[in-house]
Design a protein around this motif. Sequence first.
Motif, PDB file in Angstrom:
ATOM      1  N   GLY B  16       0.813  -1.155  -0.102  1.00 26.94           N
ATOM      2  CA  GLY B  16       0.024   0.075   0.008  1.00 26.94           C
ATOM      3  C   GLY B  16       0.746   1.221   0.031  1.00 26.94           C
ATOM      4  O   GLY B  16       0.120   2.332  -0.251  1.00 26.94           O
ATOM      5  N   ALA B  17       2.138   1.178   0.380  1.00 27.36           N
ATOM      6  CA  ALA B  17       2.939   2.243   0.294  1.00 27.36           C
ATOM      7  C   ALA B  17       3.396   2.688  -1.034  1.00 27.36           C
ATOM      8  O   ALA B  17       3.134   1.807  -1.930  1.00 27.36           O
ATOM      9  N   SER B  18       3.684   3.742  -1.284  1.00 24.69           N
ATOM     10  CA  SER B  18       4.165   4.312  -2.549  1.00 24.69           C
ATOM     11  C   SER B  18       5.936   3.726  -2.897  1.00 24.69           C
ATOM     12  O   SER B  18       6.562   3.457  -1.798  1.00 24.69           O
ATOM     13  N   LEU B  19       6.242   3.809  -3.846  1.00 27.60           N
ATOM     14  CA  LEU B  19       7.521   3.235  -4.376  1.00 27.60           C
ATOM     15  C   LEU B  19       8.111   4.096  -5.436  1.00 27.60           C
ATOM     16  O   LEU B  19       7.457   4.611  -6.361  1.00 27.60           O
ATOM     17  N   GLU B  20       9.608   4.266  -5.197  1.00 26.07           N
ATOM     18  CA  GLU B  20      10.241   4.798  -6.258  1.00 26.07           C
ATOM     19  C   GLU B  20      11.582   4.034  -6.346  1.00 26.07           C
ATOM     20  O   GLU B  20      12.268   3.979  -5.559  1.00 26.07           O
ATOM     21  N   LEU B  21      11.884   3.635  -7.535  1.00 22.65           N
ATOM     22  CA  LEU B  21      13.376   3.003  -7.761  1.00 22.65           C
ATOM     23  C   LEU B  21      14.016   3.684  -8.744  1.00 22.65           C
ATOM     24  O   LEU B  21      13.526   4.168  -9.891  1.00 22.65           O
ATOM     25  N   ARG B  22      15.068   3.952  -8.297  1.00 20.26           N
ATOM     26  CA  ARG B  22      16.129   5.063  -9.066  1.00 20.26           C
ATOM     27  C   ARG B  22      16.844   4.235 -10.108  1.00 20.26           C
ATOM     28  O   ARG B  22      17.295   3.234 -10.126  1.00 20.26           O
ATOM     29  N   CYS B  23      16.970   5.115 -10.984  1.00 21.88           N
ATOM     30  CA  CYS B  23      17.990   4.698 -12.314  1.00 21.88           C
ATOM     31  C   CYS B  23      18.708   5.813 -12.953  1.00 21.88           C
ATOM     32  O   CYS B  23      17.892   6.857 -13.241  1.00 21.88           O
ATOM     33  N   ASN B  24      20.077   5.784 -12.996  1.00 25.69           N
ATOM     34  CA  ASN B  24      20.720   6.669 -13.651  1.00 25.69           C
ATOM     35  C   ASN B  24      21.627   6.066 -14.916  1.00 25.69           C
ATOM     36  O   ASN B  24      21.927   5.004 -14.667  1.00 25.69           O
ATOM     37  N   TYR B  25      21.641   6.911 -15.872  1.00 26.93           N
ATOM     38  CA  TYR B  25      22.205   6.216 -17.253  1.00 26.93           C
ATOM     39  C   TYR B  25      23.332   7.040 -17.601  1.00 26.93           C
ATOM     40  O   TYR B  25      23.369   8.364 -17.301  1.00 26.93           O
ATOM     41  N   SER B  26      24.283   6.681 -18.232  1.00 27.82           N
ATOM     42  CA  SER B  26      25.371   7.335 -18.971  1.00 27.82           C
ATOM     43  C   SER B  26      25.228   6.904 -20.398  1.00 27.82           C
ATOM     44  O   SER B  26      25.283   6.095 -20.811  1.00 27.82           O
ATOM     45  N   TYR B  27      25.000   8.067 -21.383  1.00 23.88           N
ATOM     46  CA  TYR B  27      24.746   7.898 -22.704  1.00 23.88           C
ATOM     47  C   TYR B  27      25.143   9.202 -23.520  1.00 23.88           C
ATOM     48  O   TYR B  27      24.356  10.080 -22.959  1.00 23.88           O
ATOM     49  N   GLY B  28      25.797   9.169 -24.563  1.00 22.80           N
ATOM     50  CA  GLY B  28      25.935  10.365 -24.942  1.00 22.80           C
ATOM     51  C   GLY B  28      25.181  11.004 -25.930  1.00 22.80           C
ATOM     52  O   GLY B  28      25.470  12.094 -26.311  1.00 22.80           O
ATOM     53  N   ALA B  29      24.062  10.511 -26.105  1.00 17.09           N
ATOM     54  CA  ALA B  29      23.062  11.169 -27.208  1.00 17.09           C
ATOM     55  C   ALA B  29      21.798  10.771 -26.204  1.00 17.09           C
ATOM     56  O   ALA B  29      21.753  10.503 -25.252  1.00 17.09           O
ATOM     57  N   THR B  30      20.442  10.937 -27.341  1.00 16.35           N
ATOM     58  CA  THR B  30      19.209  10.813 -26.572  1.00 16.35           C
ATOM     59  C   THR B  30      19.170   9.354 -26.550  1.00 16.35           C
ATOM     60  O   THR B  30      19.119   8.683 -27.438  1.00 16.35           O
ATOM     61  N   PRO B  31      18.779   8.910 -25.269  1.00 17.84           N
ATOM     62  CA  PRO B  31      18.804   7.449 -24.842  1.00 17.84           C
ATOM     63  C   PRO B  31      17.241   7.132 -25.240  1.00 17.84           C
ATOM     64  O   PRO B  31      16.401   7.804 -25.347  1.00 17.84           O
ATOM     65  N   TYR B  32      17.420   5.599 -25.392  1.00 16.69           N
ATOM     66  CA  TYR B  32      16.068   4.941 -24.982  1.00 16.69           C
ATOM     67  C   TYR B  32      16.137   4.067 -24.000  1.00 16.69           C
ATOM     68  O   TYR B  32      17.145   3.397 -23.817  1.00 16.69           O
ATOM     69  N   LEU B  33      15.057   4.055 -23.292  1.00 13.41           N
ATOM     70  CA  LEU B  33      15.098   3.456 -21.757  1.00 13.41           C
ATOM     71  C   LEU B  33      13.846   2.507 -21.461  1.00 13.41           C
ATOM     72  O   LEU B  33      12.746   2.633 -22.156  1.00 13.41           O
ATOM     73  N   PHE B  34      14.470   1.498 -20.686  1.00 14.00           N
ATOM     74  CA  PHE B  34      13.387   0.520 -20.607  1.00 14.00           C
ATOM     75  C   PHE B  34      13.333   0.144 -18.961  1.00 14.00           C
ATOM     76  O   PHE B  34      14.492   0.285 -18.284  1.00 14.00           O
ATOM     77  N   TRP B  35      12.206  -0.297 -18.293  1.00 12.74           N
ATOM     78  CA  TRP B  35      12.262  -0.949 -17.067  1.00 12.74           C
ATOM     79  C   TRP B  35      11.539  -2.651 -17.281  1.00 12.74           C
ATOM     80  O   TRP B  35      10.524  -2.558 -18.103  1.00 12.74           O
ATOM     81  N   TYR B  36      12.223  -3.227 -16.895  1.00  8.20           N
ATOM     82  CA  TYR B  36      12.042  -4.801 -16.943  1.00  8.20           C
ATOM     83  C   TYR B  36      12.035  -4.983 -15.556  1.00  8.20           C
ATOM     84  O   TYR B  36      12.418  -4.695 -14.519  1.00  8.20           O
ATOM     85  N   VAL B  37      10.890  -6.281 -15.190  1.00  7.58           N
ATOM     86  CA  VAL B  37      10.601  -6.812 -14.031  1.00  7.58           C
ATOM     87  C   VAL B  37      11.080  -8.242 -14.209  1.00  7.58           C
ATOM     88  O   VAL B  37      10.608  -9.097 -15.003  1.00  7.58           O
TER      89      VAL B  37
END
Lengths: 112, 116
Positions: B16-37
């Motif tokens: 019931g609590a809220s959740l935030e999972l952090r992700c930082n990336y390093s990429y020289g151009a516009t990235p495309y990003l995913f979250w998988y479980v």
Amino acid sequence: EADIYQTPRYLVIGTGKKITLECSQTMGHDKMYWYQQDPGMELHLIHYSYGVNSTEKGDLSSESTVSRIRTEHFPLTLESARPSHTSQYLCASSVKWRETQYFGPGTRLLVL
Amino acid sequence: AQSVTQPDIHITVSEGASLELRCNYSYGATPYLFWYVQSPGQGLQLLLKYFSGDTLVQGIKGFEAEFKRSQSSFNLRKPSVHWSDAAEYFCAVGSDRGSTLGRLYFGRGTQLTVWP
């Protein structure tokens, strides 16, 4: 839902044996990938394929080999298994670059 | 070189609590990003992806993520966690250039535990 299959799901084998991990997809995807996954670590790309008769090594050095004779099939072979090959191997496929990769359930390999 | 950092190895939240999972990336151009479980004994399932456009993306199972270019982040959020959300979560950045075209680079994952 993606249709990508891996067999076997679990394999325990002795050192020196030759093994082949199977991966098949029924989506007609051109791009296929093999990743190695160890606990607490990133997934590492070990092989990928652009299409039939095209294979490339990935970022992680691997003693395995792959083949792509048919679009739907991308098997990975270890000629002589060693304990250092113990890991989980995940197969994935995508329609094209820059598209979602769909993953199979994985093969968990234990080499004794 | 492309890389992804997930700073939290393990997070525990109450149902019931809220959740935030952090992700930082390093990429020289516009990235495309995913979250998988990934649930135990399973492969990876796509939760959501960002390619371009609206920086707040909605995914399955009530998850959303926000792309912040200035912070090189792509954090995953859910307003109310369910016990079935317990799993491992992976952030990935994709490359669309050069010799690394089409490759995904994954973080080490965040293990989520949900208390009843």
